[in-house]
Design a protein around this motif. Structure first.
Motif, PDB file in Angstrom:
ATOM      1  N   PRO A   1      -6.122   8.590   1.348  1.00  0.00           N
ATOM      2  CA  PRO A   1      -6.313   7.281   0.463  1.00  0.00           C
ATOM      3  C   PRO A   1      -4.916   6.700   0.245  1.00  0.00           C
ATOM      4  O   PRO A   1      -3.983   7.115   0.085  1.00  0.00           O
ATOM      5  N   VAL A   2      -5.108   5.343   0.209  1.00  0.00           N
ATOM      6  CA  VAL A   2      -4.026   4.310  -0.185  1.00  0.00           C
ATOM      7  C   VAL A   2      -4.317   3.425  -1.362  1.00  0.00           C
ATOM      8  O   VAL A   2      -5.348   3.055  -1.394  1.00  0.00           O
ATOM      9  N   THR A   3      -3.294   3.110  -1.927  1.00  0.00           N
ATOM     10  CA  THR A   3      -3.636   2.165  -3.404  1.00  0.00           C
ATOM     11  C   THR A   3      -2.581   1.258  -3.238  1.00  0.00           C
ATOM     12  O   THR A   3      -1.341   1.421  -2.726  1.00  0.00           O
ATOM     13  N   THR A   4      -2.643   0.120  -4.193  1.00  0.00           N
ATOM     14  CA  THR A   4      -1.656  -0.586  -4.675  1.00  0.00           C
ATOM     15  C   THR A   4      -1.299  -0.614  -5.942  1.00  0.00           C
ATOM     16  O   THR A   4      -0.542  -1.355  -6.629  1.00  0.00           O
ATOM     17  N   ASP A   5      -1.937   0.102  -6.857  1.00  0.00           N
ATOM     18  CA  ASP A   5      -1.799   0.375  -8.263  1.00  0.00           C
ATOM     19  C   ASP A   5      -0.339   1.209  -8.312  1.00  0.00           C
ATOM     20  O   ASP A   5      -0.085   2.111  -7.650  1.00  0.00           O
TER      21      ASP A   5
ATOM     22  N   GLY B   1       1.003  -1.329   0.076  1.00  0.00           N
ATOM     23  CA  GLY B   1      -0.035  -0.128   0.038  1.00  0.00           C
ATOM     24  C   GLY B   1       0.881   1.294  -0.125  1.00  0.00           C
ATOM     25  O   GLY B   1       1.950   1.391   0.736  1.00  0.00           O
ATOM     26  N   HIS B   2       0.478   2.419  -0.783  1.00  0.00           N
ATOM     27  CA  HIS B   2       1.254   3.470  -0.899  1.00  0.00           C
ATOM     28  C   HIS B   2       0.187   4.744  -1.286  1.00  0.00           C
ATOM     29  O   HIS B   2      -0.794   4.545  -1.737  1.00  0.00           O
TER      30      HIS B   2
ATOM     31  N   PRO C   1      -1.257   7.177  -3.599  1.00  0.00           N
ATOM     32  CA  PRO C   1      -1.759   7.434  -4.942  1.00  0.00           C
ATOM     33  C   PRO C   1      -0.732   8.198  -5.819  1.00  0.00           C
ATOM     34  O   PRO C   1      -0.280   9.213  -5.445  1.00  0.00           O
ATOM     35  N   HIS C   2      -0.428   7.422  -6.810  1.00  0.00           N
ATOM     36  CA  HIS C   2       0.775   8.428  -7.777  1.00  0.00           C
ATOM     37  C   HIS C   2       1.988   8.105  -7.421  1.00  0.00           C
ATOM     38  O   HIS C   2       2.952   8.555  -8.028  1.00  0.00           O
TER      39      HIS C   2
END
Length: 642
Positions: free
Chosen positions: A495-499, A396-397, A399-400
């Protein structure tokens, strides 16, 4: 968090031994207000060329010795000095303090003699402890200035007598070139008498204004330094200006010449806000409107505000008035507003004197909040660099954000932490530039560095600063760190994403800050003249405990303790700049332009103080000893007393 906009107390360096005292207090010298040499004393003290006494005074009327002035002159001229420089004089005394001041007096005298600025007596002696006469001081200064001073016409006659066979020509040259303008009642001044500390400071300041770096410009394009000669090669702006103080008193308008501040801002990489910093610690921040000349103007005859002023006023960094250098009490440079005609004055607060530095604010603050980053995730040119491990990034990180783990440094294996090795060194320029280009980073990118708390919060935050420092070293113009790092981002519900974003590689081009890192030999040769800050824990500094990479207890001689954990609050966010200035003021012995070297164990903690000092507190001459204690302890001793 904005850069610090308040006065950081000016404290002053111990420069000399034998009745020269120790650093003055953080409030500055208490006995130089309204002294005719006040600005010159400040100019030298800011750069740590002169020092004060432990009671907070400078004692400008005290006499000084020839050995003391020789050292002051060498420091003023920026000559390199090392223990390999051996004095040629027959009466050279042994070094007074071999540990804390190994170059004084012999090595300084050796360099002064080698440079031809001192010659000694016919007997072969120098007279180290003899009191310095005024004409001797003038001769040393004239020799040091060299071609920076014009030859006086044969028929020139000032108010002094030039008949002395050894010093007469130098007295004439000094007077002709305006070096003695600030001496009260010059016609009655006995040049054969002994020089005072104040007079010595005045002569050396005038020497420095003509030969040394008078302006440090910092901004998105990095750090740039200018001598007076270099400033005068830039397009000059001449106009009229003056000021109205809070009592309503009017000074001027007078004719001034200088460089438009807008041109300097452009050189610094552009910006909407600047801070002008003076040698006495005063600072003035100019807003975008003030930079554009949108300020109140007043009638010089009545003091009344002019509501329909038709001329344009321009903010100018002045260096001349009526074709002559600024008066001594203005220092080398003064900022103020000029117009084509002598029909206006502006507020005195807009006219700081004794200017030594201009800091142009970058387009992002050096420390950004989670709220700011969340609101600007789509900002054009923004690059978010996550320096945590690849595994942590994958779970998780932000976004962008892109992943550049902090381990991109060289020598990062566990065995590299051993004594005698060099751990976590900056990559070669070619490798660093390739890494940045492959990551889509350009020198004009706005980069926010995001770290974690592994293996412990202070180490993780130090890694974040070290990466930010490295980006600045590589020439990236706008760099910030995320306050509280990634854990605070998560705790704040952002917000957190794995993208994983798609990165378009570029060819990175930038200009490295070549003088940012110094070697062991450099540190060794600057003991006693440069402030050395130890960023390790206090118990390591004192020798109570040791670290595995430097098992000798204690610290580098003369180093002062400023532990990096002082930077962060209990929640691991950065303390406000005003709060950070407090521990700094307790150890700082120079102004924002004096040289400082920061070191720690292997390069982490020192990076944090470098970032705070340069990016938040506006110090502009801070260097990193990247080899740190690990390299120093290989061939050099540590000490356990301050």
């Amino acid at each position: 968090m904005r850069r610090l906009r308040v006065t950081i107390g000016l404290v002053l360096a111990t420069v000399l031994v034998l009745a020269m005292g120790v650093p003055a207090s953080a409030a500055g010298f208490t006995d130089i207000d309204d002294n005719p040499f006040e600005a010159s004393i400040n100019a030298l003290a800011c750069r740590a060329f002169v020092g004060g006494y432990d009671d907070g005074t400078f004692k400008p009327d005290n006499l000084l010795q020839r050995q003391q002035f020789a050292k002051m002159a060498v420091l003023t001229m920026g000559y390199e000095v090392s223990t390999a420089d051996v004095s040629p004089f027959t009466d050279t005394p042994a070094t007074y303090d071999p540990v804390n001041n190994p170059l004084y007096p012999g090595s300084f005298a050796a360099v002064a003699a080698e440079q031809g600025i001192i010659k000694g007596y016919p007997s072969g002696a120098f007279g180290f402890s003899d009191n310095l006469t005024r004409q001797q001081a003038i001769t040393i200064v004239v020799r040091a200035a060299g071609a920076a001073l014009a030859d006086a016409p044969e028929d020139y006659q000032g108010v002094l007598t030039y008949s002395d066979p050894n010093h007469g020509d130098n007295l004439k040259k000094a007077e002709y070139n305006g070096l003695l303008e600030a001496i009260p009642d010059l016609a009655a001044w006995d040049t054969t008498g002994y020089a005072t500390r104040g007079e010595a400071a005045e002569l050396l300041a005038q020497l420095y204004y003509r030969t040394g770096v008078v302006l440090t410009l910092t901004g998105p394009a990095g750090v740039q330094e200018f001598t007076m000669a270099e400033l005068k090669t830039m397009e000059a702006t001449t106009g009229y200006g003056g000021w109205k103080n809070k009592l309503g008193n009017i000074t001027g308008p007078w004719q001034y010449t200088g460089v438009a501040v807008g041109a300097l801002v452009d050189l610094a990489g552009g910006g909407d806000e600047i801070t002008v910093i003076a040698s006495d610690g005063y600072s003035k921040t100019y807003s975008a409107d003030e930079l554009a000349g949108k300020v109140d103007v007043f009638d010089p005859a009545t003091g009344e505000k002019i509501t329909d002023f038709s001329d344009q006023v321009t903010l100018v960094l002045t260096y001349e008035t009526a074709g002559k250098p600024l008066p001594s009490d203005d220092g080398a440079l003064r900022a103020g507003y000029l117009s084509p005609n002598s029909n206006q004055v502006t507020d005195s607060k807009l006219w700081p004197s004794e200017v030594v530095a201009i800091a142009v604010s970058p387009s992002i603050d050096p420390v950004v909040s989670t709220d700011w980053l969340a609101e600007n995730l789509e900002m054009q040119g923004l690059v978010i660099v996550d320096i945590r491990s690849a595994e942590a990034y994958a779970t998780g990180h932000i976004p962008h954000s892109i992943s550049i783990p902090a381990g991109f440094y060289t020598n990062t294996a566990p065995e590299d932490m051993a004594p005698g090795r060099l751990y976590m060194e900056v990559p070669a320029q070619e490798d660093l530039f390739k890494l940045l280009g492959d990551s889509g980073i350009t020198s004009s990118s706005k980069v926010v560095v995001v770290g974690g708390y592994d293996p412990m919060p202070t180490y993780g935050l130090a890694d974040m600063n070290r990466v930010a420092d490295t980006l600045i070293y590589a020439g990236v113009r706008n760099v910030a760190v995320l306050d509280g790092a990634y854990p605070k981002w998560v705790a704040d519900g952002k917000p957190v994403t794995t993208d994983v974003p798609t990165v378009t590689p570029v060819t990175y081009t930038g200009t490295v800050a070549a003088g940012m890192f110094v070697s062991t030999e450099y540190v060794k040769n600057h003991i006693g003249t440069t402030l050395i800050i130890d960023a390790r824990d206090a118990t390591v500094y004192s020798g109570e405990t040791t670290e595995p990479w430097a098992t000798k207890p204690g610290h580098i001689p003369t180093a002062v303790s400023l532990p990096a954990p002082l930077i962060w609050a209990e929640d691991w966010t950065y303390k406000p700049a005003e709060a950070l200035a407090d521990p700094v003021s307790e150890v700082m012995d120079r102004g924002v332009c004096g040289e400082i070297i920061v070191y720690c164990g292997v390069g982490g903690y020192e990076s944090s103080w470098w970032y705070v000092l340069t990016q938040m507190l506006n110090y502009n001459n801070v260097k990193l000893y990247d080899g740190a204690a690990q390299a120093w302890a290989v061939e050099n001793e540590m000490v356990t007393s301050q």
